[in-house]
Scaffold this active site. Structure first.
Site, short mmCIF file in Angstrom:
data_model
loop_
_atom_site.label_atom_id
_atom_site.label_comp_id
_atom_site.label_asym_id
_atom_site.label_seq_id
_atom_site.Cartn_x
_atom_site.Cartn_y
_atom_site.Cartn_z
N HIS A 187 0.86 -1.21 0.00
CA HIS A 187 0.00 0.00 0.00
C HIS A 187 0.89 1.25 0.00
CE1 HIS A 187 -1.65 3.40 2.27
NE2 HIS A 187 -2.85 3.07 1.81
N ASN A 188 1.88 1.25 0.87
CA ASN A 188 2.76 2.42 0.96
C ASN A 188 3.61 2.59 -0.29
OD1 ASN A 188 1.68 2.58 3.51
ND2 ASN A 188 3.62 3.03 4.50
N ARG A 289 12.98 10.31 -4.12
CA ARG A 289 13.19 10.83 -2.75
C ARG A 289 14.67 10.79 -2.39
NH1 ARG A 289 8.22 9.24 1.37
NH2 ARG A 289 6.54 9.33 -0.17
N ARG A 445 24.51 -13.82 -23.73
CA ARG A 445 24.81 -14.69 -22.59
C ARG A 445 25.43 -16.00 -23.07
NH1 ARG A 445 20.54 -16.60 -19.96
NH2 ARG A 445 21.64 -16.92 -17.99
C1 6PG Z 1 -0.60 5.59 5.89
C2 6PG Z 1 0.75 6.16 5.58
C3 6PG Z 1 1.58 6.23 6.81
C4 6PG Z 1 2.85 7.04 6.61
C5 6PG Z 1 3.97 6.13 6.17
C6 6PG Z 1 4.81 6.61 5.04
O1 6PG Z 1 -0.95 4.64 5.20
O2 6PG Z 1 -1.27 6.12 6.77
O3 6PG Z 1 1.41 5.35 4.64
O4 6PG Z 1 1.77 4.94 7.27
O5 6PG Z 1 2.65 8.13 5.83
O6 6PG Z 1 4.74 5.99 7.32
O7 6PG Z 1 5.79 7.41 5.54
P1 6PG Z 1 7.10 7.83 4.82
O8 6PG Z 1 6.70 8.67 3.64
O9 6PG Z 1 7.78 8.63 5.88
O10 6PG Z 1 7.88 6.63 4.44
#
Ligand code: 6PG
Length: 472
Positions: A187-188, A289, A445
């Site tokens: 998800h992230n 990033r 290869r």
């Molecule tokens: C969520 C977010 C949350 C947070 C992550 C990502 O689903 O609520 O993903 O978990 O924003 O920690 O954080 P970073 O951008 O710092 O990796």
């Protein structure tokens, strides 16, 4: 199974919000935090729900005052703090109690913690919670991993506190041990990709079209009323419209262009590659990033590396930018679900992709209208994660791909970076190419390493006419 009694350790932003949400839903919650003042502050500001929140002076005090079976939520930073808290809890808990890790833990840690607790007769749930502090307070999307029985003991609480999508709670038991945290990690990863593509489009409007942030805000606002409707587009419009209260300038212009990251995007890419998958759009987002943190190098390079062939006059239409974001978003989800598919196979999780899309429709950061279509595609036509082959998404991609193509071309001519959008386009053009170019890779290869190849007209392994291996 008796319903568990609730405790919560870690009263930071997310922990406080979740505690209030649980209390609002009629459950008493025992609370402990390393800095107890945070618990006092939370209870003092809890209004009507304060009577359901009980401060405990120590972890031992928290455990001893809870009737069994206990369910103790951890909202402490991922990594060592989770292990240290578990170390403290193990000797205090009784057989049948459950620890629920609601942080962004690495799913591999969750798998080993689950095993460790099982030996002690204790249960463990690895639960991904998405939606930021607002979500945690008023309804997050919840991705749970653990045994069916452990999940059942806590399901009423999770269903009560989760976001609802047309009455359907956005919570699901997704599989054993690390399944919930893995799904949250992906998800992230999708979140990173979506945010990066939005930032690239912002960059084209800012540096390509010369618009001010407050002029870009209405563009995103109008897109949020169409196929791109989503939390992240809505947030983008609000952020771009905001003014800095100190200087009165556009707020976004006052922010240093160096993005932080806590690891989940990177983990998505690492796990994808480990499983022989590609997550090129997510990788581009993580890479963007990373490069953003090289601010000093970028500042030195800016006047030195002026490329030839720049055409600042090449036009980019808002309509094409919208199409580019639509395609990029669909393909980022497609990559995410392919990773989930690979993990489901590798770890024997039997992930339900339609259900995952359903519980992402409300509460979480990547909630968007297209998740409804994704859920429908997985429910009705696609047994396994090949989103791009669904009838619906073939139409969406066909309709919008020319826009993405023009945007990526224009960005290249203008000398503006669009790593995630370009990765999306390349992935699309690769996956739809029935005859690719790795025939040459195979020949190379075989030439230098006698690795052999398959022929198109005959089975078995073969070598080319270059007379066996040569020195590399
Ligand atoms: C969520 C977010 C949350 C947070 C992550 C990502 O689903 O609520 O993903 O978990 O924003 O920690 O954080 P970073 O951008 O710092 O990796």
């Amino acid at each position: 199974m008796a319903q568990a009694n609730m405790g919560l350790i870690g009263v930071g932003t997310m922990g406080s919000a979740l505690a209030l949400n649980i209390a609002e839903n009629g459950y008493d919650v025992g609370l402990w935090n390393l800095d107890l003042a945070a618990v006092d502050n939370l209870i003092a500001s809890a209004g009507d729900f304060a009577s359901r929140l009980v401060k405990r002076e120590s972890i031992q005090g928290l455990v001893e005052t809870m009737p069994t079976p206990r369910a103790i939520i951890l909202l402490v930073p991922a990594g060592a703090p989770v292990d240290l808290t578990i170390d403290e809890l193990i000797p205090l808990l009784s057989v049948g109690d459950t620890i629920i890790d609601c942080g962004n833990s690495d799913f591999r840690d969750t798998i080993s913690r689950t095993k460790r607790l099982e030996v002690e007769g204790l249960a463990y749930l690895g639960v991904g919670v998405s939606g930021g502090s607002e979500g945690a307070r008023h309804g997050p999307s919840i991705m749970a991993g653990g045994t069916v029985a452990t999940y059942a003991s806590i399901a009423p609480v999770l269903e009560a506190i989760s976001a609802q999508y047309l009455g359907d709670p956005c919570v699901a038991h997704l599989g054993p041990d690390g399944a919930g945290h893995f799904v949250k990690t992906v998800h992230n990863g999708i979140e990173y990709a979506d945010m990066q593509m939005i930032a690239e489009v912002y960059g084209l409007l800012r540096d390509g079209a010369g618009l001010a942030a407050s002029e870009i805000a209405p563009v995103f606002r109008s897109w949020n009323r169409g196929a791109l409707e989503s939390y992240l587009i809505e947030v983008t419009a609000e952020v771009l419209a905001a003014k800095d209260p100190i200087t009165g300038e556009e707020m976004v212009d006052m922010i240093v262009d160096q993005a932080g990251q806590k690891g989940t995007g990177r983990w998505t890419v690492i796990e994808a590659i480990r499983m022989g998958q590609t997550a090129s759009i997510i990788e581009a987002a993580v890479g963007a990033r990373v490069l953003s943190s090289e601010k000093a190098t970028r500042e030195i390079a800016a006047p030195l590396l002026m490329p030839a062939g720049i055409d600042t006059m090449v036009p980019i239409s808002e309509h094409d930018l919208q199409s580019a974001l639509i395609v990029g978003r669909v393909l980022a989800y497609a990559q995410g679900f392919r990773i989930l598919d690979a993990a489901s196979e590798e770890f024997d999780w039997s992930l339900d992709f339609a259900r995952i899309a359903e519980i992402w429709r409300a509460g979480c950061i990547i909630r968007s209208t297209i998740l409804d279509d994704i859920a429908a595609a997985f429910r009705t036509e696609l047994p396994q994660g090949r989103l791009i082959l669904s009838e619906h998404f073939i139409k969406v991609l066909t309709k919008n791909i020319a826009g993405l193509r023009r945007v990526v071309s224009a960005a290249a001519l203008k000398g503006l970076p669009v790593p995630a959008l370009a990765a999306a386009l390349s992935w699309f053009d690769t996956i739809r190419q029935a005859r690719g170019t790795t025939d040459l890779t195979q020949a190379q290869r075989d030439y230098f390493g006698a690795h052999s190849f398959h022929r198109i007209d005959e089975g078995g392994s073969h070598h080319g006419p270059w007379h066996g291996p040569k020195d590399a």
